[in-house]
Design a protein around this motif. Structure first.
Motif, PDB file in Angstrom:
ATOM      1  N   GLN A  76      33.152  -8.568  79.532  1.00 10.59           N
ATOM      2  CA  GLN A  76      32.122  -9.155  79.174  1.00 10.59           C
ATOM      3  C   GLN A  76      31.082  -8.820  80.023  1.00 10.59           C
ATOM      4  OE1 GLN A  76      30.326 -10.252  76.828  1.00 10.59           O
ATOM      5  NE2 GLN A  76      30.618 -12.376  76.206  1.00 10.59           N
ATOM      6  N   ARG A  77      31.260  -8.508  81.130  1.00 10.18           N
ATOM      7  CA  ARG A  77      30.354  -8.024  82.178  1.00 10.18           C
ATOM      8  C   ARG A  77      29.705  -6.680  81.775  1.00 10.18           C
ATOM      9  NH1 ARG A  77      34.070  -9.604  86.647  1.00 10.18           N
ATOM     10  NH2 ARG A  77      33.038  -8.228  88.233  1.00 10.18           N
ATOM     11  N   VAL A  78      30.700  -5.805  81.282  1.00  8.37           N
ATOM     12  CA  VAL A  78      30.185  -4.534  80.821  1.00  8.37           C
ATOM     13  C   VAL A  78      29.341  -4.547  79.702  1.00  8.37           C
ATOM     14  CG1 VAL A  78      31.199  -2.419  79.705  1.00  8.37           C
ATOM     15  CG2 VAL A  78      32.512  -3.386  81.617  1.00  8.37           C
ATOM     16  N   ALA A  79      29.761  -5.695  78.635  1.00  8.96           N
ATOM     17  CA  ALA A  79      28.689  -5.777  77.681  1.00  8.96           C
ATOM     18  C   ALA A  79      27.408  -6.212  78.094  1.00  8.96           C
ATOM     19  CB  ALA A  79      29.439  -6.918  76.666  1.00  8.96           C
ATOM     20  N   ILE A  80      27.237  -7.168  79.123  1.00  9.92           N
ATOM     21  CA  ILE A  80      25.995  -7.342  79.750  1.00  9.92           C
ATOM     22  C   ILE A  80      25.282  -6.120  80.369  1.00  9.92           C
ATOM     23  CG2 ILE A  80      24.977  -8.695  81.605  1.00  9.92           C
ATOM     24  CD1 ILE A  80      27.238 -10.804  80.993  1.00  9.92           C
ATOM     25  N   ALA A  81      26.097  -5.407  81.169  1.00 10.39           N
ATOM     26  CA  ALA A  81      25.544  -4.158  81.751  1.00 10.39           C
ATOM     27  C   ALA A  81      25.047  -3.212  80.500  1.00 10.39           C
ATOM     28  CB  ALA A  81      26.356  -3.545  82.367  1.00 10.39           C
ATOM     29  N   ARG A  82      25.632  -3.109  79.282  1.00  9.57           N
ATOM     30  CA  ARG A  82      25.163  -2.414  78.214  1.00  9.57           C
ATOM     31  C   ARG A  82      23.941  -2.912  77.720  1.00  9.57           C
ATOM     32  NH1 ARG A  82      29.159  -2.338  73.213  1.00  9.57           N
ATOM     33  NH2 ARG A  82      28.846  -4.525  73.309  1.00  9.57           N
ATOM     34  N   ALA A  83      23.597  -4.108  77.591  1.00  9.97           N
ATOM     35  CA  ALA A  83      22.633  -4.626  77.144  1.00  9.97           C
ATOM     36  C   ALA A  83      21.587  -4.411  78.023  1.00  9.97           C
ATOM     37  CB  ALA A  83      22.554  -6.388  76.748  1.00  9.97           C
ATOM     38  N   LEU A  84      21.676  -4.745  79.195  1.00 13.15           N
ATOM     39  CA  LEU A  84      20.365  -4.679  80.532  1.00 13.15           C
ATOM     40  C   LEU A  84      20.041  -3.042  80.518  1.00 13.15           C
ATOM     41  CD1 LEU A  84      22.273  -6.564  83.225  1.00 13.15           C
ATOM     42  CD2 LEU A  84      20.219  -7.307  81.924  1.00 13.15           C
ATOM     43  N   ALA A  85      21.089  -2.137  80.177  1.00 16.47           N
ATOM     44  CA  ALA A  85      20.629  -0.693  80.474  1.00 16.47           C
ATOM     45  C   ALA A  85      19.439  -0.452  79.413  1.00 16.47           C
ATOM     46  CB  ALA A  85      22.011   0.022  80.246  1.00 16.47           C
ATOM     47  N   LEU A  86      19.328  -1.214  78.463  1.00 19.26           N
ATOM     48  CA  LEU A  86      18.378  -1.015  77.469  1.00 19.26           C
ATOM     49  C   LEU A  86      16.924  -1.419  77.871  1.00 19.26           C
ATOM     50  CD1 LEU A  86      20.686  -1.206  74.074  1.00 19.26           C
ATOM     51  CD2 LEU A  86      19.832   0.959  75.480  1.00 19.26           C
ATOM     52  N   ASP A  87      16.881  -2.241  79.162  1.00 15.96           N
ATOM     53  CA  ASP A  87      15.706  -2.599  79.516  1.00 15.96           C
ATOM     54  C   ASP A  87      15.022  -3.649  78.548  1.00 15.96           C
ATOM     55  OD1 ASP A  87      15.712  -0.644  81.769  1.00 15.96           O
ATOM     56  OD2 ASP A  87      14.850   0.769  80.401  1.00 15.96           O
ATOM     57  N   PRO A  88      15.874  -4.859  78.209  1.00 18.69           N
ATOM     58  CA  PRO A  88      15.487  -5.622  77.409  1.00 18.69           C
ATOM     59  C   PRO A  88      14.442  -6.557  77.971  1.00 18.69           C
ATOM     60  CG  PRO A  88      17.496  -6.251  78.277  1.00 18.69           C
ATOM     61  CD  PRO A  88      17.184  -5.132  78.824  1.00 18.69           C
ATOM     62  N   LYS A  89      13.615  -7.366  77.085  1.00 13.80           N
ATOM     63  CA  LYS A  89      12.100  -8.041  77.526  1.00 13.80           C
ATOM     64  C   LYS A  89      12.867  -9.515  77.667  1.00 13.80           C
ATOM     65  CE  LYS A  89       8.511  -5.691  76.358  1.00 13.80           C
ATOM     66  NZ  LYS A  89       7.326  -5.478  75.191  1.00 13.80           N
ATOM     67  N   PRO A 148      36.736   0.514  71.994  1.00 10.95           N
ATOM     68  CA  PRO A 148      38.036   0.777  72.782  1.00 10.95           C
ATOM     69  C   PRO A 148      38.472   2.304  73.046  1.00 10.95           C
ATOM     70  CG  PRO A 148      38.408   0.320  70.507  1.00 10.95           C
ATOM     71  CD  PRO A 148      37.068   0.105  70.647  1.00 10.95           C
ATOM     72  N   HIS A 149      37.935   3.149  72.467  1.00 14.31           N
ATOM     73  CA  HIS A 149      38.121   4.479  72.813  1.00 14.31           C
ATOM     74  C   HIS A 149      37.360   5.089  73.615  1.00 14.31           C
ATOM     75  CE1 HIS A 149      35.212   4.466  69.425  1.00 14.31           C
ATOM     76  NE2 HIS A 149      35.071   5.744  69.508  1.00 14.31           N
ATOM     77  N   MET A 150      36.379   4.447  74.168  1.00  9.20           N
ATOM     78  CA  MET A 150      35.458   5.154  75.015  1.00  9.20           C
ATOM     79  C   MET A 150      35.657   4.477  76.413  1.00  9.20           C
ATOM     80  SD  MET A 150      31.814   5.361  73.133  1.00  9.20           S
ATOM     81  CE  MET A 150      31.853   6.081  71.262  1.00  9.20           C
ATOM     82  N   SER A 151      35.152   5.194  77.694  1.00  8.43           N
ATOM     83  CA  SER A 151      35.337   4.775  78.572  1.00  8.43           C
ATOM     84  C   SER A 151      34.175   3.561  78.953  1.00  8.43           C
ATOM     85  CB  SER A 151      35.165   5.773  79.737  1.00  8.43           C
ATOM     86  OG  SER A 151      33.748   6.318  79.821  1.00  8.43           O
ATOM     87  N   LYS A 165      34.785   0.731  88.057  1.00  5.50           N
ATOM     88  CA  LYS A 165      35.526   0.563  86.740  1.00  5.50           C
ATOM     89  C   LYS A 165      34.889   1.605  85.569  1.00  5.50           C
ATOM     90  CE  LYS A 165      38.840  -2.255  87.544  1.00  5.50           C
ATOM     91  NZ  LYS A 165      40.081  -1.867  87.642  1.00  5.50           N
ATOM     92  N   ALA A 166      33.863   2.408  86.059  1.00  2.00           N
ATOM     93  CA  ALA A 166      33.209   3.217  85.209  1.00  2.00           C
ATOM     94  C   ALA A 166      33.960   4.169  84.258  1.00  2.00           C
ATOM     95  CB  ALA A 166      32.181   3.939  85.942  1.00  2.00           C
ATOM     96  N   ASN A 167      35.154   4.643  85.135  1.00  2.00           N
ATOM     97  CA  ASN A 167      35.900   5.434  84.175  1.00  2.00           C
ATOM     98  C   ASN A 167      37.150   4.815  83.510  1.00  2.00           C
ATOM     99  OD1 ASN A 167      34.454   7.928  84.545  1.00  2.00           O
ATOM    100  ND2 ASN A 167      35.210   8.026  86.762  1.00  2.00           N
ATOM    101  N   ALA A 168      37.345   3.484  83.604  1.00  2.00           N
ATOM    102  CA  ALA A 168      38.508   2.782  82.917  1.00  2.00           C
ATOM    103  C   ALA A 168      37.963   2.662  81.492  1.00  2.00           C
ATOM    104  CB  ALA A 168      38.456   1.559  83.630  1.00  2.00           C
ATOM    105  N   TYR A 169      39.067   2.247  80.755  1.00  6.62           N
ATOM    106  CA  TYR A 169      38.757   1.852  79.338  1.00  6.62           C
ATOM    107  C   TYR A 169      38.826   0.264  79.099  1.00  6.62           C
ATOM    108  CZ  TYR A 169      38.966   6.839  78.097  1.00  6.62           C
ATOM    109  OH  TYR A 169      38.579   7.971  77.711  1.00  6.62           O
ATOM    110  N   PRO A 170      38.154  -0.048  78.058  1.00  6.92           N
ATOM    111  CA  PRO A 170      38.106  -1.612  77.918  1.00  6.92           C
ATOM    112  C   PRO A 170      39.387  -2.368  77.888  1.00  6.92           C
ATOM    113  CG  PRO A 170      36.744  -0.774  76.568  1.00  6.92           C
ATOM    114  CD  PRO A 170      37.342   0.584  77.182  1.00  6.92           C
ATOM    115  N   ALA A 171      40.698  -1.884  77.306  1.00  5.23           N
ATOM    116  CA  ALA A 171      41.667  -2.411  77.484  1.00  5.23           C
ATOM    117  C   ALA A 171      42.361  -2.497  78.895  1.00  5.23           C
ATOM    118  CB  ALA A 171      42.819  -1.651  76.348  1.00  5.23           C
ATOM    119  N   GLU A 172      42.005  -1.751  79.713  1.00  5.02           N
ATOM    120  CA  GLU A 172      42.182  -2.066  81.164  1.00  5.02           C
ATOM    121  C   GLU A 172      41.738  -2.915  81.927  1.00  5.02           C
ATOM    122  OE1 GLU A 172      43.507   2.656  82.181  1.00  5.02           O
ATOM    123  OE2 GLU A 172      41.525   2.619  81.688  1.00  5.02           O
ATOM    124  N   LEU A 173      40.327  -3.699  81.278  1.00  4.60           N
ATOM    125  CA  LEU A 173      39.833  -4.561  81.775  1.00  4.60           C
ATOM    126  C   LEU A 173      40.088  -6.218  81.409  1.00  4.60           C
ATOM    127  CD1 LEU A 173      36.312  -3.020  81.765  1.00  4.60           C
ATOM    128  CD2 LEU A 173      38.023  -2.629  83.587  1.00  4.60           C
TER     129      LEU A 173
END
Ligand code: ADP
Ligand code: MG
Length: 241
Positions: free
Chosen positions: A144-157, A91-94, A130-138
């Motif tokens: 949930q789409r940010v959570a998906i982006a976070r997982a995808l950024a690690l190049d999962p198989k 919550p405390h991170m963009s 929304k890159a500079n927004a904070y989770p509470a503002e979404l």
């Protein structure tokens, strides 16, 4: 791409997964349905050893994740993207920081590389602005789409989804399903636990019905939804639809 072989999981004397065999081919979307307590979440969690299987094997892209060093395990965990019902953003991170953190810490990517990858993935889920927004503002759907982006950024198989839309208000569910459908069309391998039957009919290659820790039956969506063979499957589907 992902193969679950004779998986068994016991919690004390309670056997919650019994001899589960399941294969997900590259680019395939396999959908898992079943009543509460049937072992769906436990099965997903065993796939990256968030839960330790009692016995059986998990093969990821030809490698058995049950053997190997703890270093191998850490590397393998990064290759299995997980998205849960709750979004677990910091919550405390963009938004940008949320999507770059594991890239920097676990993959040791440089800041410019991690930022660039994060922006690509945020673009993909429609949230680059929304890159500079904070989770509470979404909204929940955006989180949930940010959570998906976070997982995808690690190049999962492979991507594992455990009821990704269950905590969302109904009007926000569609945006998350749209991202998942888009991922599938781009060739991602996906194992999805969800109650979104209409989505399964439209998008799943195969549907697996679990009950009491076993795979009762599996087949194409039209087979499972249109002509289920097992009585247990019929009973379950008549209750949820
Ligand atoms: P589902 O996701 O299909 O609702 P779960 O995998 O969450 O099912 O749970 C399957 C069974 O395993 C349930 O009976 C649940 O109580 C049990 N279970 C899950 N996690 C644990 C745990 N950490 N300790 C003990 N029992 C557990
Ligand atoms: Mg569950």
């Amino acid at each position: 791409m992902l193969e679950i072989v004779a998986l068994e999981k016991r919690f004390g004397s309670n056997t919650v997964l019994k001899n589960i065999d399941l294969k997900v081919a590259g680019g395939e979307l396999v959908f898992v349905i079943g009543p509460s307590g049937s072992g769906k979440s436990t099965m997903l969690r065993c796939c990256n050893r968030l839960e330790e299987p009692t016995s059986g094997d998990i093969i990821l892209d030809g490698r058995n994740i049950m053997s190997g060093t703890s270093r191998d395990l850490n590397r393998m965990r990064l290759q299995v993207g997980m998205v849960f019902q709750g979004f677990h953003l910091y919550p405390h991170m963009s938004v940008l920081k949320n999507v770059t953190l594991a890239q920097r810490k676990a993959l040791k990517r440089s800041k410019p590389d991690a930022d660039a990858r994060a922006m690509d993935m945020l673009e993909r889920v429609g949230l680059a602005h929304k890159a500079n927004a904070y989770p509470a503002e979404l909204s929940g759907g955006q989180q949930q789409r940010v959570a998906i982006a976070r997982a995808l950024a690690l190049d999962p198989k492979v991507m594992l989804f455990d009821e990704p839309t269950s905590a969302l208000d109904p009007e926000l569910v569609g945006s998350v399903l749209k991202v998942m459908k888009d991922l599938k069309s781009k060739g991602m391998t996906m194992l999805v636990v969800s109650h979104e039957m209409a989505f399964a009919r439209e998008t799943a290659d195969r549907v697996v019905f679990m009950d009491g820790g076993v795979v009762v039956e599996e087949g194409k969506p039209e087979e499972i939804f249109g002509a289920p063979k097992a009585e247990r499957t019929r009973t379950f589907l008549s209750r949820v639809s």
